[in-house]
Design a protein around this motif. Structure first.
Motif, short mmCIF file in Angstrom:
data_model
loop_
_atom_site.label_atom_id
_atom_site.label_comp_id
_atom_site.label_asym_id
_atom_site.label_seq_id
_atom_site.Cartn_x
_atom_site.Cartn_y
_atom_site.Cartn_z
N VAL A 97 0.84 -1.20 0.00
CA VAL A 97 0.00 0.00 0.00
C VAL A 97 0.87 1.25 0.00
N PRO A 98 0.35 2.38 -0.52
CA PRO A 98 1.11 3.63 -0.46
C PRO A 98 1.34 4.04 0.99
N SER A 99 2.47 4.66 1.27
CA SER A 99 2.81 4.97 2.66
C SER A 99 1.78 5.89 3.30
N GLY A 100 1.40 6.97 2.61
CA GLY A 100 0.45 7.90 3.20
C GLY A 100 -0.95 7.34 3.32
N TYR A 101 -1.50 6.87 2.22
CA TYR A 101 -2.87 6.34 2.22
C TYR A 101 -2.96 5.11 3.12
N GLY A 102 -1.91 4.30 3.11
CA GLY A 102 -1.91 3.10 3.95
C GLY A 102 -1.96 3.44 5.42
N GLU A 127 4.85 1.30 0.80
CA GLU A 127 5.82 1.76 -0.20
C GLU A 127 5.07 2.47 -1.31
N ASN A 128 5.80 3.28 -2.07
CA ASN A 128 5.18 4.09 -3.12
C ASN A 128 5.66 3.76 -4.52
N ARG A 129 6.62 2.88 -4.66
CA ARG A 129 7.13 2.57 -5.99
C ARG A 129 6.06 1.93 -6.85
N VAL A 130 6.03 2.29 -8.12
CA VAL A 130 4.95 1.81 -8.99
C VAL A 130 5.42 0.75 -9.98
N ASP A 139 0.33 -10.27 -3.21
CA ASP A 139 -0.99 -10.69 -3.67
C ASP A 139 -1.79 -9.51 -4.22
N ILE A 140 -1.71 -8.38 -3.51
CA ILE A 140 -2.55 -7.23 -3.83
C ILE A 140 -1.72 -5.96 -3.65
N ALA A 141 -1.86 -5.01 -4.56
CA ALA A 141 -1.21 -3.71 -4.42
C ALA A 141 -2.25 -2.62 -4.56
N VAL A 142 -2.10 -1.56 -3.78
CA VAL A 142 -2.96 -0.39 -3.87
C VAL A 142 -2.09 0.77 -4.32
N ARG A 143 -2.50 1.47 -5.38
CA ARG A 143 -1.66 2.53 -5.94
C ARG A 143 -2.49 3.68 -6.47
N ILE A 144 -1.90 4.89 -6.43
CA ILE A 144 -2.47 6.06 -7.09
C ILE A 144 -1.91 6.12 -8.50
N MET A 145 -2.79 6.23 -9.50
CA MET A 145 -2.36 6.37 -10.88
C MET A 145 -3.52 6.87 -11.72
N SER A 146 -3.21 7.36 -12.90
CA SER A 146 -4.26 7.82 -13.80
C SER A 146 -4.85 6.67 -14.59
N GLU A 147 -4.01 5.80 -15.10
CA GLU A 147 -4.46 4.64 -15.87
C GLU A 147 -3.77 3.40 -15.33
#
Length: 302
Positions: A97-102, A127-130, A139-147
């Motif tokens: 998960v992203p550090s801030g949102y997580g 972590e924030n690396r994409v 198993d699962i990743a949560v990320r901020i992205m446009s597409e």
């Protein structure tokens, strides 16, 4: 051809190369290569194209891969049904998960999930690396992205809104940017992508603008960025959830509110591999988090 051979083919293609497949299967690379050669001999056709770095399926290899994946997933589901019969939900979920949102949003959800399902092990990476989201068998990743990437299943967790903000004391003593171009010279506090020039995309109605930024404080740690904003060190450009509580208390104020700002993307997505069997634990976790995202007003359509 037998079931073991087909599942071996699936593991090889999922891993991307023979060395990684050998590591996952706890076999030697030579042994994996031998069994693959035996399968190709039994079929009478080349199933995999080998390069120095990767393996790719031929047309017939891809067809057998699809059959093998369905068989493997059915076997895994059957095995799990037998082993968990009459037991509480158990298993392991490895999550990135992203550090801030997580930390600021998801941590409460994760704690609630763990209380509800104590038999499930949560292995959480902040972590924030994409790049290469599914490395290390996540198993699962949560990320901020446009597409989201086309090769992954993407579940929409809602839009992400960035705000230009500062402590009330900073705003009173220094003033706030009133024009978009003011961000070029303001003392900015924000995150950045290593190796890329930082810029903010700004949308007003149907118009898109872009401003190059030169922050005075840069970090991937959004808790630190929040502290820097509260300390009055400059104007933060951060997702709204970073300063949500501070805005409600009036400790932080925003500016340029008519603009929709974005640095890393406009949506939060839950990502996972389309060809990976989901245990009951992982499937339960996915639906639990999406339900909480929807309840928070962030979740979108599947």
């Amino acid at each position: 051809m037998d079931v073991n051979s087909l599942t071996l083919l699936v593991e090889i293609l999922d891993a991307g190369n023979l060395s990684e497949a050998a590591r996952r299967l706890k076999m030697s690379r030579a042994n994996v290569s031998y069994h693959l050669n035996q399968l190709e001999r039994s079929v009478g056709l080349q199933l995999v194209r080998r390069t120095t770095r990767r393996v790719e399926p031929t047309e017939i290899g891809l067809q057998l891969y699809e059959h093998g994946r369905a068989i493997r997933n059915a076997l895994l589901a059957a095995r799990e049904s037998v082993t968990t019969l009459g037991q509480s939900l158990q298993g392991r979920v490895r999550l990135s998960v992203p550090s801030g949102y997580g930390q600021l949003v998801m941590s409460e959800w994760l704690i609630e999930f763990k209380r509800r399902y104590p038999g499930i092990v949560l292995d959480v990476l902040f972590e924030n690396r994409v790049e290469d989201l599914m490395r290390d068998e996540v198993d699962i990743a949560v990320r901020i992205m446009s597409e989201p990437p086309q090769n992954l299943v993407a579940r929409d967790m809602g839009s992400v809104r960035y705000v230009a903000c500062a402590s009330r004391s900073f705003a009173d003593s220094h003033g706030m940017p009133v024009q978009l171009d003011d961000l070029r010279t303001a003392p900015l506090i924000t995150a950045a992508v290593v190796g890329r020039q930082l810029r903010v995309a700004a949308y007003l109605h149907d118009e898109r603008h872009e401003v190059l930024l030169e922050p005075t404080i840069i970090s991937e740690n959004f808790l630190f960025l929040r502290q820097a904003v509260l300390a009055g060190l400059g104007v933060g450009i951060v997702p709204d959830y970073v300063v949500h509580d501070d805005l409600k208390r009036g400790d932080v104020v925003t500016t340029l509110d008519e603009w929709r700002l974005s640095i890393f993307g406009t949506n939060m997505y839950m990502l996972y591999m389309p060809n990976r069997h989901h245990t009951r634990a992982a499937a339960t976790f996915i639906e639990f988090i999406l339900e909480h995202a929807r309840a928070s007003g962030r979740g979108g359509a599947a």
